[in-house]
Motif scaffolding. Structure first.
Motif, PDB file in Angstrom:
ATOM      1  N   ALA A   8       8.331  -6.241  -8.255  1.00  0.00           N
ATOM      2  CA  ALA A   8       9.619  -5.653  -8.294  1.00  0.00           C
ATOM      3  C   ALA A   8      10.126  -4.761  -9.163  1.00  0.00           C
ATOM      4  O   ALA A   8      10.505  -3.531  -9.357  1.00  0.00           O
ATOM      5  CB  ALA A   8      10.919  -6.707  -8.022  1.00  0.00           C
ATOM      6  N   LEU A   9       9.609  -5.272 -10.576  1.00  0.00           N
ATOM      7  CA  LEU A   9       9.875  -4.374 -11.721  1.00  0.00           C
ATOM      8  C   LEU A   9       8.726  -3.099 -11.754  1.00  0.00           C
ATOM      9  O   LEU A   9       9.164  -1.940 -12.063  1.00  0.00           O
ATOM     10  CB  LEU A   9       9.683  -5.284 -12.866  1.00  0.00           C
ATOM     11  N   PHE A  10       7.581  -3.340 -11.358  1.00  0.00           N
ATOM     12  CA  PHE A  10       6.621  -2.479 -11.126  1.00  0.00           C
ATOM     13  C   PHE A  10       7.127  -1.262 -10.372  1.00  0.00           C
ATOM     14  O   PHE A  10       7.103  -0.103 -10.553  1.00  0.00           O
ATOM     15  CB  PHE A  10       5.341  -2.869 -10.637  1.00  0.00           C
ATOM     16  N   TYR A  79       0.857   1.606  -1.255  1.00  0.00           N
ATOM     17  CA  TYR A  79       0.468   0.542  -1.843  1.00  0.00           C
ATOM     18  C   TYR A  79       0.722  -0.885  -0.595  1.00  0.00           C
ATOM     19  O   TYR A  79       1.230  -0.334   0.367  1.00  0.00           O
ATOM     20  CB  TYR A  79       1.527   0.061  -2.921  1.00  0.00           C
ATOM     21  N   GLY A  80      -0.038  -1.855  -0.942  1.00  0.00           N
ATOM     22  CA  GLY A  80      -0.249  -2.812   0.083  1.00  0.00           C
ATOM     23  C   GLY A  80       1.100  -3.202   0.832  1.00  0.00           C
ATOM     24  O   GLY A  80       1.043  -3.797   1.993  1.00  0.00           O
ATOM     25  N   HIS A  81       2.137  -3.167  -0.110  1.00  0.00           N
ATOM     26  CA  HIS A  81       3.473  -3.887   0.424  1.00  0.00           C
ATOM     27  C   HIS A  81       4.220  -2.698   0.864  1.00  0.00           C
ATOM     28  O   HIS A  81       5.639  -2.867   1.383  1.00  0.00           O
ATOM     29  CB  HIS A  81       3.852  -4.616  -0.524  1.00  0.00           C
ATOM     30  N   PHE A 245      -5.993 -10.921 -16.133  1.00  0.00           N
ATOM     31  CA  PHE A 245      -5.444 -10.131 -15.217  1.00  0.00           C
ATOM     32  C   PHE A 245      -4.966 -10.871 -14.042  1.00  0.00           C
ATOM     33  O   PHE A 245      -5.827 -11.457 -13.444  1.00  0.00           O
ATOM     34  CB  PHE A 245      -5.711  -8.710 -14.986  1.00  0.00           C
ATOM     35  N   ALA A 246      -3.916 -10.561 -13.169  1.00  0.00           N
ATOM     36  CA  ALA A 246      -3.629 -11.074 -11.953  1.00  0.00           C
ATOM     37  C   ALA A 246      -3.575  -9.794 -10.859  1.00  0.00           C
ATOM     38  O   ALA A 246      -3.031  -8.899 -11.382  1.00  0.00           O
ATOM     39  CB  ALA A 246      -2.306 -11.904 -11.920  1.00  0.00           C
ATOM     40  N   ARG A 247      -3.725 -10.134  -9.656  1.00  0.00           N
ATOM     41  CA  ARG A 247      -3.351  -9.029  -8.636  1.00  0.00           C
ATOM     42  C   ARG A 247      -2.318  -9.021  -8.182  1.00  0.00           C
ATOM     43  O   ARG A 247      -1.811 -10.036  -7.514  1.00  0.00           O
ATOM     44  CB  ARG A 247      -4.565  -9.360  -7.712  1.00  0.00           C
ATOM     45  N   LEU A 248      -1.520  -7.910  -8.301  1.00  0.00           N
ATOM     46  CA  LEU A 248      -0.361  -7.720  -7.961  1.00  0.00           C
ATOM     47  C   LEU A 248      -0.187  -7.339  -6.365  1.00  0.00           C
ATOM     48  O   LEU A 248       0.689  -7.651  -5.718  1.00  0.00           O
ATOM     49  CB  LEU A 248       0.642  -6.720  -8.779  1.00  0.00           C
TER      50      LEU A 248
END
Length: 259
Positions: A8-10, A79-81, A245-248
């Motif tokens: 959400a911040l991104f 983006y995916g979402h 790193f994590a996938r967002l």
């Protein structure tokens, strides 16, 4: 790191509230779309959209007409979402060409290694002039197999404008540039973006990519940023995951040529 909170911040900081990425570009809001517009060599495209199934095709057509009127190729960065769920299919139907899907990787800088470990004979050199940009372009051409004159011109423009939001680094093996990367800071946000990082094929697997990430993580931490963000290829994603790193989400660029 809470996945939903950071996503959400991104979206808010880097997409809905995006700022121009150079002095020759501008941000425009057109209803449910936010776009960047500039010269032909700038990145032109849609950064964010909030569409529904009923009106999506009309909005897409309006953006195609707008950029065609300016004589500009442009990119719709999905983006995916993003909504609607079939946005990519609608862009295909409107004449867009998809590029490779990438993973949006994010890490809290406090969790990342910042020690720079380079293979013997390799050194990192800051890029501060046109000659350095040429070295970056040479390294990128070796890494990705083709020249990118528009990207080179964008970097030259940023140098000419004295931008303090971009740092550029080239990895040199003797007199040969073998890798290059940049970091784009986003003032007023918690994010710094990592771009480039491609390495010449005969120098891969020796830790140069990891060293460039660590180098930029240290710089970002010193400047008070919290998160690093990368649009990662399938090749770099496993390295970034090992670093923390994590996938967002995912991102896929859809490109529309000049009509």
């Amino acid at each position: 790191m809470d996945h939903d909170d950071v996503l959400a911040l991104f979206d808010r900081r880097l997409r809905r509230d995006a700022r121009p990425d150079s002095g020759s570009t501008r941000i425009e809001r057109d209803g449910a779309v936010l776009r960047q517009v500039g010269a032909a060599h700038d990145w032109n495209g849609v950064l964010w959209s909030d569409l529904d199934e009923a009106g999506a095709d009309e909005v897409i057509a309006a953006q195609v007409r707008y950029f065609a009127g300016l004589g500009l190729e442009f990119e719709w960065k999905t983006y995916g979402h993003d909504r609607p769920a079939d946005l990519g299919e609608r862009l295909l139907a409107a004449g867009f060409i998809p590029e490779d899907e990438q993973s949006v990787m994010v890490a809290d800088i406090r969790d990342l290694p910042t020690e720079v470990v380079l293979p013997e004979g390799v050194r990192l050199v800051p890029v501060t002039d046109a000659a350095g940009v040429d070295l970056m372009a040479e390294a990128a051409e070796q890494a990705f197999g083709k020249p990118n004159p528009a990207q080179r011109q964008r970097l030259l423009d940023q140098l000419a404008q004295g931008s303090e939001t971009v740092t550029m680094t080239v990895a040199m093996a003797g007199d040969r540039p073998v890798s290059a990367a940049r970091m784009e800071l986003v003032p007023g946000t918690e994010f710094a973006g990592l771009w480039g990082g491609g390495t010449a094929p005969d120098w891969r697997g020796r830790g140069i990519y990891r060293a460039l990430v660590a180098h930029r993580a240290r710089l970002a931490a010193e400047l008070g940023y919290r998160y690093l963000q990368v649009d990662a290829s399938d090749q770099s994603r496993p390295i970034l995951q090992r670093l923390g790193f994590a996938r967002l989400t995912t991102t896929t660029p859809y490109v529309r040529g000049v009509s």
